[in-house]
Enzyme design. Structure first.
Site, short mmCIF file in Angstrom:
data_model
loop_
_atom_site.label_atom_id
_atom_site.label_comp_id
_atom_site.label_asym_id
_atom_site.label_seq_id
_atom_site.Cartn_x
_atom_site.Cartn_y
_atom_site.Cartn_z
N ASP A 1 0.85 -1.18 0.00
CA ASP A 1 0.00 0.00 0.00
C ASP A 1 0.88 1.23 0.00
OD1 ASP A 1 -2.55 -0.58 -0.07
OD2 ASP A 1 -2.99 -0.36 2.06
N THR B 1 -0.33 4.61 1.35
CA THR B 1 -0.59 5.46 2.51
C THR B 1 -0.27 4.74 3.80
OG1 THR B 1 -2.38 6.33 1.21
CG2 THR B 1 -2.35 6.93 3.53
N ASP C 1 -4.40 -2.37 4.88
CA ASP C 1 -4.92 -1.86 6.15
C ASP C 1 -6.44 -1.81 6.14
OD1 ASP C 1 -5.22 0.09 4.31
OD2 ASP C 1 -4.08 1.63 5.35
#
Length: 1233
Positions: free
Chosen positions: A480, A482, A802
């Site tokens: 990912d 972020t 996440d």
């Protein structure tokens, strides 16, 4: 039954006197939570009037929650605590019993018991001993001496004692592992907090402290900690599959269905609920308690049944004719008992849960598979060697005594002969004992447990042990952006507002007042109320961002403009919001509707700029007026504003609004496409999320270690490209692909919209950035890389995630990393490792530890096998030439046990070094013993054998001592053999230092003092050896040696180190004859019959398999072969056009195809939209770790699955003939949500 089974549960039943204190009892609330949908709402209205009435009775307030601290105890006493007591752990004795099941140990135990029995067996003594000695041949010379015969039992006892040691060590290891696991669980549980409204404040509260009557704030991604009733919700959708098994998301609202259940996941939206049941009284708790309590009840029922049956049998025996009815009854009882059992074992969803819980404890990883197989192979070789040894000894003795000396078999001599045969048998057992490497499983356990413990310090919380070692083989990481590569601390740094592009946040007075009011109102109400900016913890620190970080950036922007968003929120509390369209991965935007006093509505929207700008038809100008915004203007704005922002790595967000006049009446809020159009753009902001300073370096390390890092993000392409360049994923001038999700989907799907593996294979090797991707794209990419056959090695993929929507990809990946801080509960549930600091550089640490585990095991193997080879050959040749093993059984066991257990501790706890990241990944089918290691093992064996045989046959002349060879039965220990034993142990000690390096490095001492365990063990073993030799006496067959003799022994041992240098000078490439060893068990190698049984077992026990294979071959009936040949031929004919496709890893071979019955079903029916093939992970060791090999020719008896598994194989000429040929349209899987 449901109710009284709770009477035993602590704190769970409300005592009557509390009914007065609260307006409702525990029983009422429990019956309320058992209702669903309209029934539940009806019950609330009937009993309490409305939700307010319920809250009043629970002494809580809808707005400010529970007040004050002291009253919580009363709530806990009345309604129980939010805690489900865990299942009892296994006792130490159970673990000991499990450790005793080890095949190698069983062989040892049997041998020891036989040896003990024989040593106590006293043959009826012949009186004329002297005369018999003359008749019984030379070999029997000086057979017995009373005191010596007494010591015969020592050998057997010593073997048993060593077995006890091994078992205790193993059981202790398992026990501490279990304890660690529970500690981990409780740590995870303690860290779990939930946002609660208490005394008007929203505060995070540990899940265990939640009480009935609490007001909980729920949002996207939460795992609900308790049951409750919804009191305010926006667009709430819940995944209740964990309770109901229904995969569709359930819409929750105050009007239709307000009952929320613990253990379910919030997939969309947000809201508040009042908690009505906690712990064992919540729906999840009730199921858990049924599981716990139900088992005991059933056991008792079973016992009752058995008693009844016995009574019936007695009756039956009394009346011989035995009425039919009685028999029927007994049968019915039997049936009932049978029916009860599956319930108890594994029926239903709860069974699944339990099975999953148990799985983690007995999962065998790739490594353990390879090791068990290797251990069994070595054991078999040992068995053959020991058998040959015994046969040679017996034959030599018989030939020598009866033929060469020509002595007849005298009756009186029989006991003496028997004792000789027993001695031969014990020598054989000794060879076997040494050959069987029981230290292998121990080494793995120690190494993994040690790594997991240390990885905690490196911010890796390992949930599944084998993930640690799989990570060492990783070839690709899909990360990912972020929070993993970036700091997840967002700030607005640029803004386009009132027709002007500001490169930093403008002063408030340059923005027209009307625009400013719209902007601040929009930001305040259209960001989740759970998101806020808090004052810093330390003086002068940065403000704390709570909640969604992008929204925090917008709230921070409002504060930078000197406006207070909280004042607006106080004026318009969440309950007054008319409708909220929460953010989800499909909408990529969030909207909030307010109802004005005059009956008109105003909607504020925010979202990805390129998506929202398409829906704007006006834009606010420098005067605050709205002017038309045409497609031409939009393209111009994208070029002038959005692309420059994105190319600097900024995330661009558009803020807009729309008015619905009262005259048009109320719009149809469910028709989203109509609602979210004709917007007026207020501004576009550029949000910066700085790259973590340590990430570029970590990514460089990964690339050097042969791991490809790919970025998969929801951001737009330019932002993603800019960030990936900053991180070092893309280098300037590289020929790599950056794609958007849409383009990626277009390229991998055929005309019918089906995903094709061939198309994915063209893209993924070059793909580095996937932007604007949906969760499905992430899953498709991961699955595509894992299933790919373009590269010869099967890719091992790690994924970080996440969000709730990352669940499928995390599950599909070989190793899933969830974020500990920003991660949702759903993501953590699906992951294998949790990064407690959300940092990419922790993944690099995981790779280091994973590779280290592999290397530690290889080091231990190299050491262990050298000992084994030497000891077995010495025992074997020694026995054959001198008719007695130079190394006695107990000495062998000391070498075996201490060297095994201690060496596994010493070599398995080597800390990882950076140099591990300088080589490419091993890959799944890399053999455990490389050719370099084989060279070391054989090289050192040659040196050690030369020394030992020299000592054995010429030692008495060199040291001028008595000859120890040809000693009679039970003779006292000799100096000669003690020197042989001592030199042998010294060589092992120095070779242990050699074993620290397995890739042919020269400096074996490098970093030796970093590992204190190693130094302690080598020193400790040396001290114990001195004690054994000097004071061991008869049990160890040792005599004390002089200083000079000791120095010679140590010098010969030290020679190992010098010899090691010579060996590492020989290039491995020259030694073509060396073979590798220790490949994993291929799933294809397992006969199908077994495979079916193994499917149920969740685990392939390779040792058992090897032992059972022989029996299974006997049971193969001939009656099936014809059918199979027919099936095989049918397939062969249909496979012909695809023959070129049979790459090592493809599943086109009929044999592989048959041994994967479950793959066949999924892969060949493209119309089933599958998001994640969870069963492919459930039998981790079988499918997940099956190492592809060139498929063996299909043999009739290996394809019974065609008949057995009841899967009907039909050949449809219209469809492609190879159902699972990679790249054929059939292979594709539709993975659309």
């Amino acid at each position: 039954m449901a109710n009284n089974s709770y009477s035993g549960v602590k704190n769970s039943v409300a005592e009557p006197n509390h009914d007065g204190e609260f307006g409702c009892s525990l029983k009422e609330l429990r019956s309320l939570m058992e209702l669903r949908g309209a029934e539940g709402l009806h019950k609330i209205q009937e009993t309490y009037g409305d939700v307010n009435g319920l809250c009043n009775r629970l002494k809580t307030s809808l707005l400010s929650g529970l007040a004050g601290k002291p009253s919580f105890l009363a709530f806990q006493v009345a309604f129980g605590q939010n805690f489900i007591p865990p299942k009892k752990p296994k006792t130490f004795l159970q673990l000991v019993w499990e450790a005793l099941q080890d095949v190698t140990l069983i062989i040892l135990e049997v041998a020891a018991i036989v040896s003990l029995g024989l040593s106590f067996y006293k043959p009826p003594d012949s009186e004329n001993r002297s005369c018999s000695e003359l008749n019984c041949g030379n070999a029997a010379g000086g057979v017995e001496d009373e005191g010596e015969a007494e010591a015969g039992w020592i050998e057997g006892a010593a073997i048993l004692l060593s077995v006890v040691c091994v078992v205790l060590v193993t059981a202790f290891n398992d026990w501490s592992k279990e304890k660690q696991f529970r500690g981990l669980q409780s740590r995870i549980e303690q860290e779990q907090k939930f946002m609660m409204v208490r005394g008007g404040q929203v505060i995070p509260i540990p899940v265990a402290e939640i009480v009935v009557g609490d007001i909980a704030q729920i949002k996207y991604g939460d795992l609900l900690p308790a049951d409750g009733i919804l009191i305010q919700g926006n667009d709430l959708k819940i995944d209740e599959s964990s309770l109901t098994g229904e995969s569709d998301h359930v819409k929750k609202s105050m009007e239709k269905d307000a009952v929320l259940l613990s253990g379910t996941h919030v997939m969309e939206g947000s809201g508040k609920m009042v908690v009505t049941a906690v712990g064992v009284n919540s729906q999840t708790g009730i199921i858990f308690t049924l599981l716990g309590a139900g088992e005991d009840d059933e056991d008792e029922e079973e016992k009752e049944k058995k008693k009844e049956k016995e009574r019936k049998k007695e009756k039956k025996n009394k009346k011989q004719d035995g009425s039919v009815e009685n028999r029927k009854k007994a049968k019915a009882q039997d049936g009932a008992a049978m029916e009860m059992q599956p319930l108890n074992s594994d029926e239903g969803a709860e069974g699944e849960e339990k099975r999953k819980a148990n799985l983690s404890k007995k999962e065998k990883s790739v490594l353990q598979g390879k090791l068990t197989k290797l251990a069994v192979q070595i054991g078999k070789a040992g068995l053959v060697m020991s058998a040959i040894t015994v046969i040679i000894l017996v034959v030599l003795f018989v030939v020598d005594t009866f033929w060469i000396q020509g002595i007849p078999w005298e009756k009186e001599c029989t006991p003496i002969y028997i004792q000789f045969f027993v001695k031969f048998f014990i020598i054989g057992v000794t060879v076997l004992v040494v050959a069987v490497p029981e230290g292998l499983p121990l080494a793995v356990t120690i190494s993994l447990a040690y790594s997991v413990k240390k990885m905690m310090k490196d911010n890796n919380l390992v949930r599944h042990l084998d993930a640690c070692e799989t990570m060492g083989n990783a070839t690709a990481i899909c990360s990912d952006k972020t929070g993993t590569l970036t700091m997840n601390r967002m700030t607005v740094v640029q803004v386009f507002i009132a027709d002007k592009h500001y490169k930093k946040v403008p002063e408030p007075d340059v923005i027209p007042a009307s625009t400013m009011d719209l902007l601040i109102l929009g930001i305040s109400v259209n960001c989740a109320y759970t998101t806020k900016i808090m004052s810093p913890e330390k003086e002068g620190g940065l403000n704390r961002q709570v909640g969604n970080k992008t929204e925090c950036a917008l709230l921070g922007f409002a504060l930078d403009l000197k406006k207070d968003y909280q004042a607006i929120r106080n004026e318009i509390p969440e309950e007054k919001l008319y409708k909220v369209y929460t953010f989800n991965s499909i909408r990529k935007s969030m909207s909030t509707v307010l109802k004005n006093a005059d009956g008109s509505y105003r909607m504020f929207s925010k979202g990805a700029s390129e998506i929202l700008l398409r829906k704007c038809y006006k834009i606010l100008t420098a005067t605050g007026e709205a002017k038309l915004f045409r497609p031409r203007d939009r393209d111009d704005m994208v070029k002038r504003v959005i692309e420059p922002m994105a190319s600097e790595g900024l995330r661009t967000i558009c803020l807009a609004y729309r008015d619905f006049p009262a005259s048009e009446g109320e719009p149809d809020w469910d028709n989203e496409s109509d609602i979210l159009t004709r917007l007026t753009c207020v501004c576009v902001v550029g949000i910066e999320d700085p790259v973590r300073p340590e990430v570029p370096d970590a990514i460089r390390k990964c690339q050097r270690a042969g791991i490809t890092v790919r970025m998969v993000t929801g951001d737009n392409l330019n932002t993603a490209r800019a960030i990936s360049t900053k991180c070092g994923i893309l280098q300037p001038g590289d020929d790599f692909l950056c794609l958007e999700g849409k383009e990626f989907n277009r390229r991998i799907r055929n005309e019918k919209g089906e995903i094709e593996q061939e198309r994915i294979d063209k893209i993924w090797p070059k793909l580095r950035v996937l932007a604007r991707s949906s969760p499905t794209d992430k899953h498709t990419l991961v699955k595509g890389i894992i299933d790919s056959t373009v590269v010869e090695r099967r890719q091992v993929v790690a994924v970080t995630g996440d969000g709730t929507n990352d669940g499928p990809a995390l599950k599909k990946a070989d190793v899933g990393f969830a974020m500990g801080i920003a991660g949702t509960d759903v993501a953590k549930e699906a992951s294998d490792i949790i990064l407690t600091d959300d940092n990419f550089s922790s993944i690099v640490k995981a790779v280091m530890w994973g590779r280290n585990v592999y290397d530690s095991i290889s080091k231990f193997l190299q050491f262990q096998l050298t000992v084994n080879v030497v000891a077995v050959i010495v025992a074997f040749t020694g026995a054959c030439i001198t008719q007695d093993s130079p190394l006695k059984a107990v000495q062998m066991l000391w070498v075996n046990l201490i060297m095994d257990t201690f060496a596994s501790l010493a070599l398995a706890t080597e800390p990882p070094t950076e140099s591990l990241l300088l080589r490419k990944p091993y890959g799944r089918n890399k053999p455990l013993i490389s050719r370099t290691m084989m060279k070391n093992i054989l090289g050192h064996a040659v040196y050690q054998l030369t020394i030992i045989f020299t000592l054995l046959f010429a030692g008495e002349k060199m040291f001028d001592i008595d000859n120890g060879r040809y000693a009679p039965l039970h003779a006292p220990p000799s100096e000669h053999y003690t020197i042989v034993f001592n030199t042998f142990v010294m060589m092992q000690l120095f070779n242990e230092i050699n074993a620290r390096k397995i890739h042919g490095e020269r400096n074996v001492f490098e970093g030796i003092f970093n590992n204190m365990i190693f130094c302690t063990i080598v020193f400790g073993t040396f001290v114990i050896q001195i004690v054994i030799v000097q004071f061991g006496g008869k049990p160890f067959s040792c005599v004390g040696l002089s200083i000079e003799q000791w120095l010679w022994c140590i010098l010969l041992g030290f020679g190992c180190l010098l010899w090691g240098q010579i060996i590492s000078s020989i290039p491995t490439s020259r030694l073509k004859f060396l073979k590798t060893a220790g490949h994993g068990t291929q799933k294809e190698e397992i006969p199908d019959e077994e495979l079916e049984e193994l499917e149920d077992l969740d685990e392939i026990d390779h040792a058992e398999r090897e032992l059972r294979r022989g029996q299974i071959l006997w049971f193969r009936g001939l009656n099936r072969i014809q059918t199979q040949i027919r099936v095989v031929n049918a397939f062969r004919s249909s496979l012909s056009p695809y023959e070129g496709l049979e790459k090592p890893e493809s599943r086109t071979s009929i044999h592989n195809f048959m041994t994967h019955p479950e793959f066949r079903i999924e892969d060949s029916e493209p119309h089933i939209p599958l998001i994640d093939d969870t069963d492919a992970e459930d039998d981790a060791p079988t499918k997940r770790n099956a190492t592809p090999t060139p498929p063996p020719p299909p043999s009739p008896n290996q394809n019974n699955n065609a008949v057995d598994s009841g899967i009907h194989l039909f050949l449809d000429p219209s469809k492609p003939a190879t159902p699972s040929a990679p790249g054929s349209p059939m292979h594709s899987l539709e993975t659309s949500l």
